[in-house]
Design an enzyme around this catalytic site. Structure first.
Site, PDB file in Angstrom:
ATOM      1  CG  ASP A 155      -1.826   1.137   1.326  1.00  0.00           C
ATOM      2  OD1 ASP A 155      -2.154   1.757   0.403  1.00  0.00           O
ATOM      3  OD2 ASP A 155      -2.386   1.137   2.489  1.00  0.00           O
TER       4      ASP A 155
HETATM    5  C1  SPV Z   1      -7.312   1.762   3.700  1.00  0.00           C
HETATM    6  O1  SPV Z   1      -7.811   0.923   4.017  1.00  0.00           O
HETATM    7  O2  SPV Z   1      -6.496   1.693   2.908  1.00  0.00           O
HETATM    8  C2  SPV Z   1      -6.774   2.752   4.763  1.00  0.00           C
HETATM    9  C3  SPV Z   1      -7.271   2.467   6.275  1.00  0.00           C
HETATM   10  O3  SPV Z   1      -6.365   3.821   4.279  1.00  0.00           O
HETATM   11  S1  SPV Z   1      -5.822   1.959   7.018  1.00  0.00           S
HETATM   12  O4  SPV Z   1      -5.202   0.926   6.543  1.00  0.00           O
HETATM   13  O5  SPV Z   1      -6.172   1.432   8.395  1.00  0.00           O
HETATM   14  O6  SPV Z   1      -4.783   3.123   7.231  1.00  0.00           O
HETATM   15 MG    MG Z   2      -5.619   3.788   2.434  1.00  0.00          MG
END
Ligand code: SPV
Ligand code: MG
Length: 281
Positions: free
Chosen positions: A54
């Site tokens: 991510d």
């Molecule tokens: C996501 O789900 O991509 C978020 C929330 O941004 S978190 O992963 O909890 O930061």
């Molecule tokens: Mg996110």
């Protein structure tokens, strides 16, 4: 009725709105069947579904395509996690045009620099965009949307970056004043004190607050709502549970080498139709 209008109606209704993270049409549909009122097109989930971190690896088009899948397979509003807007205010303009055209109800943009890193990755030196730059992206988003119901959520990562409560409040206020419809305060603290303290000091009553209780996991929706949060996002539980289930089934199958060894973990092939998770052919 547009999905943006549906979301506005939920925002106008008393009580909390609780939405669930998804990464494709099926996970969105399971979220709707489970009773959630909206979907979070989670950057974390969509990235994981491509087996990439991510960290702004996927393009806007890849994220949009996942959000569209979940939007098309359900009747509930989708709030799309658009990370940092895929670049500067010019990129944000195209992002809003495309997400709105696709019927997405809302987008959320965070003040991480490009490329962002998931808020929970360890060992990352965190940099935030200058507050004026992120406020400018929020203004660009609001000036671009055509449907007045479309919702723009501004998220600050000030607490995640360790920049402190005053910085978080200053940023939240600047984004609200730039026109954000809601402000998301994120935290990686194990207890909810930080976000509750933020909510206590929040002084923009027309801009409701959003939180993501991924790490402060003992706190209930009712407690968060009582503390001042309107929208609560269970962000990535669908993919984290499915990875665990797939890993367990496939490693058992590889070890046992007969399909009956995992039968108790499975749905019948026809059940996905019978449950209404895919439309009958
Ligand atoms: C996501 O789900 O991509 C978020 C929330 O941004 S978190 O992963 O909890 O930061
Ligand atoms: Mg996110």
């Amino acid at each position: 009725m547009t999905k943006a209008r549906k979301l506005r109606e939920l925002m106008a209704r008393p009580g909390p709105i609780v939405i669930i993270g998804a990464h494709n049409g099926l996970s969105g549909k399971i979220g709707e069947e489970a009773g959630f009122e909206g979907l979070w097109a989670s950057g974390f989930e969509i990235s994981a579904s491509y087996a990439v971190p991510d960290a702004n690896i996927l393009t806007m088009a890849e994220n949009l395509s996942a959000a569209q899948m979940m939007n098309n397979s359900t009747s509930i509003p989708v709030i799309a996690d658009c990370d940092n807007g895929y670049g500067n205010a010019i990129n944000v303009i195209r992002c809003i045009e495309e997400y709105e055209r696709a019927g997405i109800a809302a987008i959320c943009m965070e003040d991480n620099v490009f490329p962002k890193r998931c808020s929970f990755y360890a060992g990352v030196k965190r940099e935030l965009s200058p507050v004026e730059e992120h406020a400018g992206k929020i203004r660009a988003a609001k000036a671009t949307q055509k449907n007045p119901d479309f919702v723009v959520i501004a998220r600050t990562e000030a607490l995640i970056a360790g920049w402190g409560m005053e910085e978080a409040l200053m940023r939240g206020r600047a984004y609200a004043d730039a026109g954000a419809d809601m402000v998301l305060i994120h935290s990686k603290s194990k207890d909810p004190d930080e976000v509750i303290s933020f909510a206590k000091q929040w002084d923009r009553p027309n801009t409701p607050l959003v939180c993501v209780p991924t790490i402060y996991k003992g706190t209930t929706v009712d407690q968060l709502h009582a503390a001042g949060f309107k929208l609560i996002i269970f962000a990535n539980h669908a993919i984290r549970s499915s990875i665990k289930a797939m890993t367990e089934t496939l490693t058992t199958l590889k070890r046992e080498m007969y399909t009956g060894s995992v039968e108790d973990n499975l749905l019948l092939p026809t059940a996905i139709l019978a449950l209404g998770l895919v439309a009958a052919p």
